[in-house]
Design an enzyme around this catalytic site. Sequence first.
Site, short mmCIF file in Angstrom:
data_model
loop_
_atom_site.label_atom_id
_atom_site.label_comp_id
_atom_site.label_asym_id
_atom_site.label_seq_id
_atom_site.Cartn_x
_atom_site.Cartn_y
_atom_site.Cartn_z
N TYR A 43 0.84 -1.21 0.00
CA TYR A 43 0.00 0.00 0.00
C TYR A 43 0.87 1.26 0.00
O TYR A 43 1.66 1.48 0.92
CB TYR A 43 -0.95 0.03 1.21
N HIS A 101 0.37 -11.82 1.28
CA HIS A 101 -0.70 -11.01 0.66
C HIS A 101 -1.54 -11.82 -0.33
O HIS A 101 -2.75 -11.72 -0.36
CB HIS A 101 -0.08 -9.78 -0.01
P1 NAP Z 1 -13.85 -0.64 1.78
O1 NAP Z 1 -13.38 -0.59 3.17
O2 NAP Z 1 -14.97 -1.56 1.43
O3 NAP Z 1 -14.24 0.81 1.25
C1 NAP Z 1 -13.41 1.93 1.42
C2 NAP Z 1 -14.10 3.12 0.75
O4 NAP Z 1 -15.37 3.34 1.35
C3 NAP Z 1 -13.34 4.42 0.90
O5 NAP Z 1 -13.52 5.15 -0.30
C4 NAP Z 1 -14.04 5.14 2.05
O6 NAP Z 1 -14.04 6.54 1.93
C5 NAP Z 1 -15.46 4.66 1.87
N1 NAP Z 1 -16.16 4.59 3.16
C6 NAP Z 1 -15.73 4.02 4.31
N2 NAP Z 1 -16.65 4.15 5.28
C7 NAP Z 1 -17.68 4.82 4.74
C8 NAP Z 1 -18.92 5.28 5.24
N3 NAP Z 1 -19.28 5.06 6.51
N4 NAP Z 1 -19.75 5.95 4.39
C9 NAP Z 1 -19.41 6.18 3.11
N5 NAP Z 1 -18.24 5.77 2.57
C10 NAP Z 1 -17.38 5.11 3.38
O7 NAP Z 1 -12.65 -1.03 0.77
P2 NAP Z 1 -11.12 -1.42 0.87
O8 NAP Z 1 -10.30 -0.26 1.28
O9 NAP Z 1 -10.80 -2.09 -0.41
O10 NAP Z 1 -11.07 -2.57 1.99
C11 NAP Z 1 -10.79 -2.33 3.35
C12 NAP Z 1 -9.38 -2.74 3.73
O11 NAP Z 1 -9.17 -4.13 3.49
C13 NAP Z 1 -8.28 -2.09 2.86
O12 NAP Z 1 -8.10 -0.74 3.16
C14 NAP Z 1 -7.13 -3.00 3.15
O13 NAP Z 1 -6.58 -2.71 4.42
C15 NAP Z 1 -7.82 -4.36 3.13
N6 NAP Z 1 -7.76 -5.02 1.79
C16 NAP Z 1 -7.03 -6.17 1.68
C17 NAP Z 1 -6.94 -6.81 0.45
C18 NAP Z 1 -6.12 -8.07 0.34
O14 NAP Z 1 -5.85 -8.53 -0.79
N7 NAP Z 1 -5.74 -8.68 1.44
C19 NAP Z 1 -7.61 -6.31 -0.68
C20 NAP Z 1 -8.37 -5.16 -0.52
C21 NAP Z 1 -8.44 -4.54 0.73
P3 NAP Z 1 -12.98 7.53 2.65
O15 NAP Z 1 -11.69 6.78 2.70
O16 NAP Z 1 -12.96 8.69 1.74
O17 NAP Z 1 -13.50 7.87 4.02
#
Ligand code: NAP
Length: 267
Positions: A43, A101
């Site tokens: 990241y 990962h």
């Molecule tokens: P997510 O958490 O499903 O969505 C994040 C997005 O949603 C951001 O744009 C955020 O906006 C928005 N958001 C968050 N809370 C909100 C709310 N209450 N209301 C409206 N919008 C909201 O997606 P993700 O970042 O892909 O997944 C979460 C975490 O999982 C990642 O950050 C990472 O740490 C991990 N991950 C791991 C893998 C893997 O391969 N192991 C893959 C993907 C993700 P703002 O940021 O603008 O507030």
Amino acid sequence: MVPALGLGTWGMGERGSSAGDEAAALRLGLDLGMSLIDTAEMYGDGGAEEVVGQAVKGRRDEVLIVSKVYPHNAGRKKMAAACERSLKRLGTDCIDLYLLHWRENVPLLETVEGFDALRQAGKIRRWGVSNFDVADMEELWRLPGGTACAANQVLYNLMRRGIETGLAPWCRELHVPIMAYSPIEQGKLLAKPALKEIAATHNATPAQVALAWLLRHDGVIVIPKAFHQNHVRENCGALDLELTAGDIAALDRDFPRPRGKRRLEML
Ligand code: NAP
């Protein structure tokens, strides 16, 4: 014991991003009790780990840090060097949970041995995997030391229920916690009518409904990422939302569990 609701960091620490505000969002999450932070060397090319380091400065003991090693760094020697770089960026001497990962070409046994060496050296507390499907987990379980795997982090949310047909029951039976990533499908779930309707009946928000649906599952850790502080607060509120049997049935109608085995999806 680990918190069921933590903080994601994908997209943080990227060039041009506002690291100070990102660290502040993570600190707010910690203040609210979301004391698990998920990050990765990938990241922001290490930038997200630096943001985490900034956020946990002076309060390292309060937080469980999860980070991930790239598959091409998952051989024994390269892993030790990658872990050292992560530790430096995180400003800590030990990562609580270190994950592979995703899987590529390095033999799994070598990765397990690398993790074990890091654990014995006190550089990591536990290790686990990410994006592993049932066949990968079964292979891991056959390896010496493989059953020490402490978690599998996978894509799981209302729109991505494939793991319920195979991987989730497997993990439950073998007591492997699942970390649900992209729990609100990177925002795409928020506009869905069913979530809006259920949210309205509880004076809640669609994000809270999506998170509460995941939090009902035993053995599932949920890691939404939020930069905006109102989002962090809102997500924390999901812990207080109890969905009714009627809500669950309505969500099952709009987001049915797939029939038959599905390959694990990943983002
Ligand atoms: P997510 O958490 O499903 O969505 C994040 C997005 O949603 C951001 O744009 C955020 O906006 C928005 N958001 C968050 N809370 C909100 C709310 N209450 N209301 C409206 N919008 C909201 O997606 P993700 O970042 O892909 O997944 C979460 C975490 O999982 C990642 O950050 C990472 O740490 C991990 N991950 C791991 C893998 C893997 O391969 N192991 C893959 C993907 C993700 P703002 O940021 O603008 O507030």
